[in-house]
Design a protein around this motif. Structure first.
Motif, mmCIF file in Angstrom:
data_model
loop_
_atom_site.group_PDB
_atom_site.id
_atom_site.type_symbol
_atom_site.label_atom_id
_atom_site.label_comp_id
_atom_site.label_asym_id
_atom_site.label_seq_id
_atom_site.Cartn_x
_atom_site.Cartn_y
_atom_site.Cartn_z
ATOM 1 N N ALA A 58 0.604 1.781 3.876
ATOM 2 C CA ALA A 58 -0.858 1.631 3.929
ATOM 3 C C ALA A 58 -1.318 0.536 2.980
ATOM 4 O O ALA A 58 -2.193 -0.270 3.327
ATOM 5 C CB ALA A 58 -1.532 2.959 3.586
ATOM 6 N N LEU A 59 -0.752 0.488 1.791
ATOM 7 C CA LEU A 59 -1.163 -0.499 0.802
ATOM 8 C C LEU A 59 -0.744 -1.910 1.185
ATOM 9 O O LEU A 59 -1.299 -2.890 0.677
ATOM 10 C CB LEU A 59 -0.618 -0.134 -0.574
ATOM 11 N N ALA A 60 0.223 -2.043 2.086
ATOM 12 C CA ALA A 60 0.654 -3.356 2.571
ATOM 13 C C ALA A 60 -0.217 -3.855 3.721
ATOM 14 O O ALA A 60 -0.111 -5.014 4.120
ATOM 15 C CB ALA A 60 2.115 -3.283 3.014
ATOM 16 N N ASP A 61 -1.095 -3.004 4.247
ATOM 17 C CA ASP A 61 -1.975 -3.386 5.350
ATOM 18 C C ASP A 61 -2.896 -4.521 4.901
ATOM 19 O O ASP A 61 -3.351 -4.526 3.755
ATOM 20 C CB ASP A 61 -2.799 -2.166 5.781
ATOM 21 N N PRO A 77 -6.881 -4.344 0.376
ATOM 22 C CA PRO A 77 -7.676 -4.699 -0.809
ATOM 23 C C PRO A 77 -9.120 -4.184 -0.780
ATOM 24 O O PRO A 77 -9.714 -4.004 -1.836
ATOM 25 C CB PRO A 77 -7.633 -6.232 -0.813
ATOM 26 N N ILE A 78 -9.690 -3.941 0.416
ATOM 27 C CA ILE A 78 -11.044 -3.381 0.459
ATOM 28 C C ILE A 78 -11.049 -1.915 0.889
ATOM 29 O O ILE A 78 -12.111 -1.337 1.064
ATOM 30 C CB ILE A 78 -12.000 -4.202 1.360
ATOM 31 N N ALA A 79 -9.870 -1.339 1.041
ATOM 32 C CA ALA A 79 -9.803 0.044 1.495
ATOM 33 C C ALA A 79 -9.207 1.002 0.459
ATOM 34 O O ALA A 79 -9.484 2.191 0.509
ATOM 35 C CB ALA A 79 -8.991 0.133 2.793
ATOM 36 N N PHE A 80 -8.400 0.497 -0.442
ATOM 37 C CA PHE A 80 -7.701 1.367 -1.379
ATOM 38 C C PHE A 80 -7.880 0.874 -2.809
ATOM 39 O O PHE A 80 -8.012 -0.315 -3.050
ATOM 40 C CB PHE A 80 -6.205 1.432 -1.059
ATOM 41 N N LEU A 81 -7.834 1.792 -3.744
ATOM 42 C CA LEU A 81 -7.970 1.461 -5.164
ATOM 43 C C LEU A 81 -6.613 1.274 -5.827
ATOM 44 O O LEU A 81 -6.446 1.563 -7.007
ATOM 45 C CB LEU A 81 -8.751 2.567 -5.886
ATOM 46 N N ASP A 82 -5.636 0.807 -5.082
ATOM 47 C CA ASP A 82 -4.280 0.656 -5.582
ATOM 48 C C ASP A 82 -3.651 -0.534 -4.880
ATOM 49 O O ASP A 82 -4.210 -1.078 -3.930
ATOM 50 C CB ASP A 82 -3.487 1.937 -5.304
ATOM 51 N N THR A 83 -2.493 -0.942 -5.344
ATOM 52 C CA THR A 83 -1.743 -2.029 -4.718
ATOM 53 C C THR A 83 -0.329 -1.560 -4.417
ATOM 54 O O THR A 83 0.140 -0.569 -4.993
ATOM 55 C CB THR A 83 -1.668 -3.253 -5.647
ATOM 56 N N VAL A 84 0.353 -2.283 -3.548
ATOM 57 C CA VAL A 84 1.753 -1.976 -3.264
ATOM 58 C C VAL A 84 2.561 -2.054 -4.547
ATOM 59 O O VAL A 84 3.400 -1.185 -4.819
ATOM 60 C CB VAL A 84 2.327 -2.945 -2.213
ATOM 61 N N GLU A 85 2.290 -3.073 -5.339
ATOM 62 C CA GLU A 85 3.047 -3.261 -6.582
ATOM 63 C C GLU A 85 2.826 -2.088 -7.542
ATOM 64 O O GLU A 85 3.783 -1.561 -8.113
ATOM 65 C CB GLU A 85 2.649 -4.583 -7.258
ATOM 66 N N GLY A 86 1.573 -1.695 -7.715
ATOM 67 C CA GLY A 86 1.273 -0.586 -8.621
ATOM 68 C C GLY A 86 1.881 0.718 -8.155
ATOM 69 O O GLY A 86 2.506 1.446 -8.933
ATOM 70 N N ALA A 87 1.704 1.024 -6.882
ATOM 71 C CA ALA A 87 2.255 2.272 -6.346
ATOM 72 C C ALA A 87 3.774 2.249 -6.337
ATOM 73 O O ALA A 87 4.423 3.271 -6.588
ATOM 74 C CB ALA A 87 1.717 2.522 -4.939
ATOM 75 N N VAL A 142 -13.108 12.569 0.963
ATOM 76 C CA VAL A 142 -12.069 12.041 1.844
ATOM 77 C C VAL A 142 -11.574 10.715 1.265
ATOM 78 O O VAL A 142 -12.366 9.810 1.012
ATOM 79 C CB VAL A 142 -12.613 11.829 3.269
ATOM 80 N N VAL A 143 -10.266 10.622 1.063
ATOM 81 C CA VAL A 143 -9.650 9.412 0.508
ATOM 82 C C VAL A 143 -8.343 9.121 1.236
ATOM 83 O O VAL A 143 -7.818 9.958 1.969
ATOM 84 C CB VAL A 143 -9.377 9.553 -1.013
ATOM 85 N N GLY A 144 -7.814 7.927 0.993
ATOM 86 C CA GLY A 144 -6.488 7.583 1.490
ATOM 87 C C GLY A 144 -6.356 7.601 2.997
ATOM 88 O O GLY A 144 -5.296 7.925 3.526
ATOM 89 N N THR A 175 -20.746 0.930 -6.314
ATOM 90 C CA THR A 175 -20.056 -0.309 -6.616
ATOM 91 C C THR A 175 -18.760 0.012 -7.339
ATOM 92 O O THR A 175 -18.750 0.730 -8.334
ATOM 93 C CB THR A 175 -20.934 -1.230 -7.494
ATOM 94 N N VAL A 176 -17.666 -0.511 -6.782
ATOM 95 C CA VAL A 176 -16.340 -0.319 -7.375
ATOM 96 C C VAL A 176 -15.782 -1.689 -7.727
ATOM 97 O O VAL A 176 -16.423 -2.714 -7.481
ATOM 98 C CB VAL A 176 -15.399 0.431 -6.405
ATOM 99 N N GLY A 177 -14.577 -1.711 -8.243
ATOM 100 C CA GLY A 177 -13.981 -2.952 -8.710
ATOM 101 C C GLY A 177 -13.888 -4.051 -7.680
ATOM 102 O O GLY A 177 -13.852 -5.225 -8.015
ATOM 103 N N PHE A 178 -13.858 -3.714 -6.405
ATOM 104 C CA PHE A 178 -13.721 -4.742 -5.375
ATOM 105 C C PHE A 178 -14.964 -4.868 -4.501
ATOM 106 O O PHE A 178 -14.908 -5.444 -3.422
ATOM 107 C CB PHE A 178 -12.471 -4.502 -4.516
ATOM 108 N N GLY A 179 -16.087 -4.335 -4.938
ATOM 109 C CA GLY A 179 -17.326 -4.547 -4.195
ATOM 110 C C GLY A 179 -18.108 -3.280 -3.944
ATOM 111 O O GLY A 179 -17.833 -2.232 -4.515
#
Length: 174
Positions: free
Chosen positions: A23-26, A30-40, A91-93, A153-157
């Motif tokens: 999911a994080l590689a989709d 960047p506008i859907a999740f509060l995480d990155t592939v690298e972080g996870a 609802v998340v993720g 408002t979150v970190g990415f908008g």
């Protein structure tokens, strides 16, 4: 192809991890999740084991997955106890793999989340969706979510806050 939707088990942690990384590689991650592939990807196995255990056995959260008849995990949604509203689930993720979108999988996942939430005595589901994520907004609207008029408002908008009222077992709204 048929799809089965079910709540995860604690033993599913490897699949939970793999689906989250997918999911994080989709491209819209960047506008859907509060995480990155690298972080996870840096999280130790214990993190994923705890995550699966918490979302499989507690009344505070539940993760549901869509599994194709081939065994491939193709979608997921998680409901958490809302941090501010005790009668709401957050609802998340939310994710459905490319190639499986448009087949009603998200509807089945959101309905499973709604049914579980109703069983927990919750009155509504709440989610936040980025104002630029038109595809997700359309899906959520189709699934009974409506904009509240509130933005966060979150970190990415900016994100729209949307809610879905939960009916009782006999279909009446609470």
């Amino acid at each position: 192809m048929s799809i089965a939707v079910r709540r995860i088990t604690a033993d599913d942690w490897r699949e939970v991890k793999a689906l989250r990384l997918r999911a994080l590689a989709d491209p819209v991650a960047p506008i859907a999740f509060l995480d990155t592939v690298e972080g996870a990807g840096r999280q130790p196995d214990g993190f994923w084991q705890d995550r699966a255990a918490n979302a499989s056995g507690s009344a505070a959260s539940a993760q549901f997955v869509a599994i194709a008849d081939t065994g491939e995990w193709v979608g997921t949604v998680t409901v958490l106890a809302h941090r501010e509203h005790v009668d709401s689930g957050l609802v998340v993720g939310v994710y459905v793999a490319d190639g499986h979108r448009g087949a009603g999988i998200i509807d089945a996942l959101l309905d499973a989340a709604a049914e579980w939430s109703r069983e927990q005595g919750l009155r509504e589901l709440v989610l936040e969706v980025h104002v630029d994520n038109d595809r997700a907004q359309a899906v959520y609207s189709r699934s009974g979510f409506v904009r509240t008029g509130v933005t966060d408002t979150v970190g990415f908008g900016r994100e729209w806050v949307m809610t879905r009222s939960l009916g009782t077992a006999d279909g009446a709204l609470r």
